[in-house]
Design a protein around this motif. Structure first.
Motif, short mmCIF file in Angstrom:
data_model
loop_
_atom_site.label_atom_id
_atom_site.label_comp_id
_atom_site.label_asym_id
_atom_site.label_seq_id
_atom_site.Cartn_x
_atom_site.Cartn_y
_atom_site.Cartn_z
N ALA A 3 1.83 -3.77 -19.36
CA ALA A 3 2.07 -2.17 -19.09
C ALA A 3 1.80 -2.01 -17.83
N GLN A 4 2.18 -0.81 -17.35
CA GLN A 4 2.12 -0.33 -15.80
C GLN A 4 0.83 0.18 -15.72
N THR A 5 0.24 0.11 -14.49
CA THR A 5 -0.94 0.66 -14.13
C THR A 5 -0.93 1.40 -12.75
N VAL A 6 -1.62 2.68 -12.51
CA VAL A 6 -1.51 3.26 -11.40
C VAL A 6 -3.05 3.50 -10.94
N THR A 7 -3.58 2.90 -9.72
CA THR A 7 -4.75 3.17 -9.38
C THR A 7 -4.74 3.84 -8.19
N GLN A 8 -5.69 4.92 -8.15
CA GLN A 8 -6.13 5.78 -7.09
C GLN A 8 -7.45 5.43 -6.79
N SER A 9 -8.08 4.88 -5.39
CA SER A 9 -9.31 4.40 -5.40
C SER A 9 -10.16 5.46 -4.72
N GLN A 10 -9.58 6.43 -4.37
CA GLN A 10 -9.99 7.74 -3.61
C GLN A 10 -10.20 9.01 -4.49
N PRO A 11 -11.47 9.12 -5.25
CA PRO A 11 -11.78 10.43 -5.96
C PRO A 11 -11.58 11.67 -5.18
N GLU A 12 -12.16 11.56 -4.06
CA GLU A 12 -11.99 12.84 -3.06
C GLU A 12 -11.91 12.44 -1.75
N MET A 13 -11.02 13.39 -1.16
CA MET A 13 -10.91 13.25 0.29
C MET A 13 -10.91 14.52 1.15
N CYS B 282 -2.56 4.78 -2.94
CA CYS B 282 -2.10 4.36 -4.31
C CYS B 282 -1.74 3.00 -4.56
N THR B 283 -2.20 2.37 -5.44
CA THR B 283 -1.60 0.87 -5.77
C THR B 283 -1.18 0.91 -7.20
N TYR B 284 -0.30 0.21 -7.55
CA TYR B 284 0.17 0.31 -8.81
C TYR B 284 0.47 -1.71 -9.21
N ASP B 285 0.59 -1.52 -10.58
CA ASP B 285 0.82 -2.77 -10.96
C ASP B 285 2.13 -2.84 -12.06
N THR B 286 3.26 -3.79 -11.85
CA THR B 286 4.36 -3.86 -12.74
C THR B 286 4.92 -5.05 -12.46
N SER B 287 5.66 -5.61 -13.60
CA SER B 287 6.46 -6.60 -13.25
C SER B 287 8.10 -6.46 -13.30
N GLU B 288 8.08 -5.16 -13.27
CA GLU B 288 9.62 -4.50 -12.86
C GLU B 288 9.90 -4.47 -11.57
N PHE C 64 5.51 3.02 1.70
CA PHE C 64 5.95 2.19 0.47
C PHE C 64 6.06 0.58 0.91
N GLN C 65 4.95 -0.02 0.40
CA GLN C 65 4.91 -1.52 0.71
C GLN C 65 5.14 -2.09 -0.92
N LYS C 66 6.37 -2.35 -1.05
CA LYS C 66 6.82 -2.93 -2.47
C LYS C 66 6.28 -4.29 -2.70
N ALA C 67 5.88 -5.16 -1.93
CA ALA C 67 5.46 -6.69 -2.13
C ALA C 67 4.10 -6.41 -2.49
N ALA C 68 3.58 -5.63 -1.89
CA ALA C 68 1.87 -5.24 -1.87
C ALA C 68 1.68 -4.27 -3.02
N LYS C 69 2.77 -3.82 -3.54
CA LYS C 69 2.52 -2.49 -4.71
C LYS C 69 1.85 -1.42 -4.09
N SER C 70 1.83 -0.98 -3.09
CA SER C 70 1.17 0.01 -2.56
C SER C 70 2.14 1.37 -2.07
N PHE C 71 1.46 2.48 -2.40
CA PHE C 71 2.36 3.54 -2.17
C PHE C 71 1.29 4.77 -1.59
N SER C 72 1.34 4.77 -0.35
CA SER C 72 0.41 5.79 0.06
C SER C 72 0.89 7.23 0.59
#
Lengths: 118, 116
Positions: free
Chosen positions: A1-11, A23-29, A68-76
């Motif tokens: 299953a895909q997951t999306v992580t935002q590590s900053q609750p407040e800015m 934002c980072t995410y995890d997917t096999s697609e 967007f850093q696809k290899a790192a699965k990062s999307f800021s």
């Protein structure tokens, strides 16, 4: 299953300054969409920007741009020249581009509350 | 741009009663609509995917007999919270994807449900 992580609750950011939300995410697609949504106090979800995974070029929409850093699965999300109206919850989201089964659903991160200081 | 109307915006009901929430796409047809639930200061959690003319697909842990979804036309999906209890109090948001496109998703303005 895909997951999306935002590590900053407040800015927080000073008006007219620049801020970056992580934002980072995890997917096999390999074929998917990524989104940033804004939810102001009215609670209406507003699409800020969208990135298609097969496009290497980072999406931009006026003062909003992504890294967007696809290899790192990062999307800021970078907000330039921050305005008071930018204060809101920001959600990073993922959606597969597969059309079958339940793959159309959007998975949201936990959100980052952005405060803009006058 | 496309508009999704969600009604009511706020509802207060007594425990044990049922509440219906409507999600309507005003200027486009939506084969698929989605229902989310959002607790205070938390993210949107997908409850179910509503498909026009067929049964909804519920996410794991969501009681389909409690949260009845009907998508009888290409412009209307309804969520009925049956025998509501205080723990069902939450913010419910619908979204709709225009038929024929896979890129855009439009959200309703949400419904705040309070069960006394």
């Amino acid at each position: 299953a895909q997951t999306v992580t935002q590590s900053q609750p407040e800015m927080s950011v000073q008006e007219a300054e620049t801020v970056t939300l992580s934002c980072t995410y995890d997917t096999s697609e390999s074929d998917y969409y990524l989104f940033w949504y804004k939810q102001p106090p009215s609670r209406q979800m507003i699409l800020v920007i969208r990135q298609e995974a097969y496009k290497q070029q980072n999406a931009t929409e006026n003062r909003f741009s992504v890294n967007f850093q696809k290899a790192a699965k990062s999307f800021s999300l970078k907000i330039s020249d921050s305005q008071l109206g930018d204060a809101a919850m920001y959600f990073c989201a993922y959606r597969s581009n597969r059309h079958s089964g339940g793959y159309q659903k959007v998975t949201f991160g936990t959100g980052t509350k952005l405060q803009v200081i006058p | 741009g496309a508009v999704v109307s969600q009604h009511p915006s706020r509802v207060i009901c007594k425990s044990g009663t049922s509440v219906k929430i409507e999600c309507r796409s005003l200027d486009f047809q939506a084969t698929t609509m989605f229902w989310y639930r959002q607790f205070p200061k938390q993210s949107l959690m997908l409850m179910a995917t509503s498909n026009e003319g067929s049964k909804a697909t519920y996410e794991q842990g969501v009681e389909k007999d409690k949260f009845l979804i009907n998508h009888a036309s290409l412009t209307l999906s309804t969520l009925t919270v049956t025998s509501a209890h205080p723990e069902d109090s939450s913010f419910y948001i619908c979204s709709a994807r225009p038929s024929g496109t896979v890129k855009k998703l439009f959200f309703g303005s949400g419904t705040q449900l309070s069960v006394l």
